[in-house]
Design a protein around this motif. Sequence first.
Motif, PDB file in Angstrom:
ATOM      1  N   TYR A  15       0.832  -1.199   0.000  1.00  0.00           N
ATOM      2  CA  TYR A  15       0.000   0.000   0.000  1.00  0.00           C
ATOM      3  C   TYR A  15       0.867   1.251   0.000  1.00  0.00           C
ATOM      4  CZ  TYR A  15      -3.430  -3.419   1.548  1.00  0.00           C
ATOM      5  OH  TYR A  15      -4.246  -4.529   1.638  1.00  0.00           O
ATOM      6  N   LEU A  16       0.460   2.263  -0.770  1.00  0.00           N
ATOM      7  CA  LEU A  16       1.135   3.560  -0.794  1.00  0.00           C
ATOM      8  C   LEU A  16       0.091   4.654  -0.619  1.00  0.00           C
ATOM      9  CD1 LEU A  16       3.569   3.092  -3.833  1.00  0.00           C
ATOM     10  CD2 LEU A  16       4.094   2.844  -1.403  1.00  0.00           C
ATOM     11  N   THR A  17       0.527   5.791  -0.080  1.00  0.00           N
ATOM     12  CA  THR A  17      -0.368   6.923   0.141  1.00  0.00           C
ATOM     13  C   THR A  17      -0.049   8.033  -0.854  1.00  0.00           C
ATOM     14  OG1 THR A  17      -0.537   6.376   2.475  1.00  0.00           O
ATOM     15  CG2 THR A  17      -1.179   8.597   1.844  1.00  0.00           C
ATOM     16  N   PHE A  18      -1.103   8.598  -1.439  1.00  0.00           N
ATOM     17  CA  PHE A  18      -0.974   9.635  -2.458  1.00  0.00           C
ATOM     18  C   PHE A  18      -1.896  10.799  -2.130  1.00  0.00           C
ATOM     19  CE2 PHE A  18       0.037   5.647  -4.514  1.00  0.00           C
ATOM     20  CZ  PHE A  18       1.156   5.951  -5.285  1.00  0.00           C
ATOM     21  N   ASP A  19      -1.632  11.953  -2.754  1.00  0.00           N
ATOM     22  CA  ASP A  19      -2.568  13.064  -2.721  1.00  0.00           C
ATOM     23  C   ASP A  19      -3.687  12.750  -3.710  1.00  0.00           C
ATOM     24  OD1 ASP A  19      -1.064  14.619  -0.900  1.00  0.00           O
ATOM     25  OD2 ASP A  19       0.192  15.366  -2.532  1.00  0.00           O
ATOM     26  N   VAL A  20      -4.807  13.413  -3.542  1.00  0.00           N
ATOM     27  CA  VAL A  20      -5.952  13.226  -4.431  1.00  0.00           C
ATOM     28  C   VAL A  20      -5.922  14.316  -5.502  1.00  0.00           C
ATOM     29  CG1 VAL A  20      -8.473  13.220  -4.577  1.00  0.00           C
ATOM     30  CG2 VAL A  20      -7.320  12.137  -2.631  1.00  0.00           C
ATOM     31  N   SER A  21      -6.033  13.910  -6.752  1.00  0.00           N
ATOM     32  CA  SER A  21      -6.091  14.854  -7.866  1.00  0.00           C
ATOM     33  C   SER A  21      -7.326  15.739  -7.718  1.00  0.00           C
ATOM     34  CB  SER A  21      -6.147  14.073  -9.179  1.00  0.00           C
ATOM     35  OG  SER A  21      -6.275  14.948 -10.265  1.00  0.00           O
ATOM     36  N   GLN A  22      -7.228  16.964  -8.231  1.00  0.00           N
ATOM     37  CA  GLN A  22      -8.351  17.895  -8.163  1.00  0.00           C
ATOM     38  C   GLN A  22      -8.670  18.467  -9.538  1.00  0.00           C
ATOM     39  OE1 GLN A  22      -7.188  20.870  -5.251  1.00  0.00           O
ATOM     40  NE2 GLN A  22      -8.514  19.872  -3.751  1.00  0.00           N
ATOM     41  N   THR A  23      -9.933  18.807  -9.734  1.00  0.00           N
ATOM     42  CA  THR A  23     -10.392  19.524 -10.910  1.00  0.00           C
ATOM     43  C   THR A  23     -11.121  20.765 -10.417  1.00  0.00           C
ATOM     44  OG1 THR A  23     -10.631  17.464 -12.156  1.00  0.00           O
ATOM     45  CG2 THR A  23     -11.789  19.402 -13.013  1.00  0.00           C
ATOM     46  N   ALA A  24     -10.637  21.933 -10.790  1.00  0.00           N
ATOM     47  CA  ALA A  24     -11.239  23.218 -10.377  1.00  0.00           C
ATOM     48  C   ALA A  24     -11.404  23.300  -8.856  1.00  0.00           C
ATOM     49  CB  ALA A  24     -12.555  23.446 -11.098  1.00  0.00           C
ATOM     50  N   VAL A  46      -3.421  10.908  -7.484  1.00  0.00           N
ATOM     51  CA  VAL A  46      -4.142   9.821  -8.145  1.00  0.00           C
ATOM     52  C   VAL A  46      -5.583  10.202  -8.442  1.00  0.00           C
ATOM     53  CG1 VAL A  46      -2.719   7.974  -7.175  1.00  0.00           C
ATOM     54  CG2 VAL A  46      -4.748   8.741  -5.925  1.00  0.00           C
ATOM     55  N   LYS A  47      -6.132   9.475  -9.423  1.00  0.00           N
ATOM     56  CA  LYS A  47      -7.553   9.590  -9.755  1.00  0.00           C
ATOM     57  C   LYS A  47      -7.982   8.257 -10.356  1.00  0.00           C
ATOM     58  CE  LYS A  47      -7.087  11.582 -14.406  1.00  0.00           C
ATOM     59  NZ  LYS A  47      -7.476  12.717 -15.240  1.00  0.00           N
ATOM     60  N   ALA A  48      -9.284   8.094 -10.583  1.00  0.00           N
ATOM     61  CA  ALA A  48      -9.809   6.865 -11.179  1.00  0.00           C
ATOM     62  C   ALA A  48      -9.282   6.723 -12.605  1.00  0.00           C
ATOM     63  CB  ALA A  48     -11.339   6.896 -11.179  1.00  0.00           C
ATOM     64  N   THR A  49      -9.078   5.472 -13.026  1.00  0.00           N
ATOM     65  CA  THR A  49      -8.547   5.230 -14.365  1.00  0.00           C
ATOM     66  C   THR A  49      -9.474   5.765 -15.448  1.00  0.00           C
ATOM     67  OG1 THR A  49      -9.521   3.014 -14.378  1.00  0.00           O
ATOM     68  CG2 THR A  49      -7.175   3.171 -13.801  1.00  0.00           C
ATOM     69  N   THR A  50      -8.841   6.126 -16.547  1.00  0.00           N
ATOM     70  CA  THR A  50      -9.545   6.499 -17.769  1.00  0.00           C
ATOM     71  C   THR A  50      -9.193   5.455 -18.827  1.00  0.00           C
ATOM     72  OG1 THR A  50      -7.711   7.922 -18.437  1.00  0.00           O
ATOM     73  CG2 THR A  50      -9.525   8.964 -17.225  1.00  0.00           C
ATOM     74  N   ALA A  67     -16.188  16.263   2.148  1.00  0.00           N
ATOM     75  CA  ALA A  67     -16.247  17.730   2.242  1.00  0.00           C
ATOM     76  C   ALA A  67     -14.869  18.377   2.405  1.00  0.00           C
ATOM     77  CB  ALA A  67     -17.145  18.134   3.404  1.00  0.00           C
ATOM     78  N   ASP A  68     -13.836  17.589   2.627  1.00  0.00           N
ATOM     79  CA  ASP A  68     -12.500  18.120   2.918  1.00  0.00           C
ATOM     80  C   ASP A  68     -11.625  18.223   1.670  1.00  0.00           C
ATOM     81  OD1 ASP A  68     -12.712  18.408   5.815  1.00  0.00           O
ATOM     82  OD2 ASP A  68     -12.873  16.228   5.837  1.00  0.00           O
ATOM     83  N   ASN A  69     -12.080  18.945   0.670  1.00  0.00           N
ATOM     84  CA  ASN A  69     -11.340  19.095  -0.577  1.00  0.00           C
ATOM     85  C   ASN A  69      -9.932  19.628  -0.330  1.00  0.00           C
ATOM     86  OD1 ASN A  69     -13.130  18.277  -2.703  1.00  0.00           O
ATOM     87  ND2 ASN A  69     -14.395  20.018  -2.142  1.00  0.00           N
ATOM     88  N   GLY A  70      -8.963  19.006  -0.992  1.00  0.00           N
ATOM     89  CA  GLY A  70      -7.576  19.442  -0.905  1.00  0.00           C
ATOM     90  C   GLY A  70      -6.809  18.929   0.293  1.00  0.00           C
ATOM     91  N   LYS A  71      -7.480  18.260   1.220  1.00  0.00           N
ATOM     92  CA  LYS A  71      -6.820  17.787   2.440  1.00  0.00           C
ATOM     93  C   LYS A  71      -6.748  16.276   2.530  1.00  0.00           C
ATOM     94  CE  LYS A  71      -8.629  21.777   4.914  1.00  0.00           C
ATOM     95  NZ  LYS A  71      -9.588  22.222   5.909  1.00  0.00           N
ATOM     96  N   ARG A  72      -7.448  15.588   1.652  1.00  0.00           N
ATOM     97  CA  ARG A  72      -7.552  14.121   1.735  1.00  0.00           C
ATOM     98  C   ARG A  72      -6.306  13.435   1.188  1.00  0.00           C
ATOM     99  NH1 ARG A  72     -13.371  11.846   0.295  1.00  0.00           N
ATOM    100  NH2 ARG A  72     -12.953  10.622   2.144  1.00  0.00           N
ATOM    101  N   LYS A  73      -6.056  12.249   1.702  1.00  0.00           N
ATOM    102  CA  LYS A  73      -5.005  11.367   1.208  1.00  0.00           C
ATOM    103  C   LYS A  73      -5.671  10.067   0.769  1.00  0.00           C
ATOM    104  CE  LYS A  73      -1.582  14.063   2.419  1.00  0.00           C
ATOM    105  NZ  LYS A  73      -0.753  14.749   1.447  1.00  0.00           N
TER     106      LYS A  73
END
Length: 140
Positions: A15-24, A46-50, A67-73
């Motif tokens: 397992y590895l920990t990443f930041d969550v990708s954001q859009t706007a 990271v984000k879901a595969t395309t 609700a915690d945009n920008g703070k999640r791992k």
Amino acid sequence: MGVRDQNLEATGAVYLTFDVSQTAGVDDLKDSDIGKAMMLASSNRVKATTDGALLLGKLVALTLTDADNGKRKATVQVAGVMTLGISATYPTTGNRIAGAANGKVKQAPVLTGYDPAGGNIARGLVLSVNGTNDCTLLLD
């Protein structure tokens, strides 16, 4: 004595920990995405595969709340045995997979000239396929 049930998904997990990708300014991942196939979106994000993406692994946990945009791992299983949703072209046992739309995977394409630098995007080894729902694979 009967045959023991095997919990293959506990085999070789990394397992590895990443930041969550954001859009706007809004996180691309929500709690409802847990269990989906993940790809790298940018450096350590990271984000879901395309469709046609290089599979990184399976999202297994997110910190905080939606609700915690920008703070999640995001915790992503990057190796071991896992089960992921599939879409057409459906994988078959013994073959390899690539990312598909909406956090799913599909059968990897044949090695060709359009593969990215470093080689084919194919990953893993499909161990079993459950109809058109999901597949269990060994990601190495």
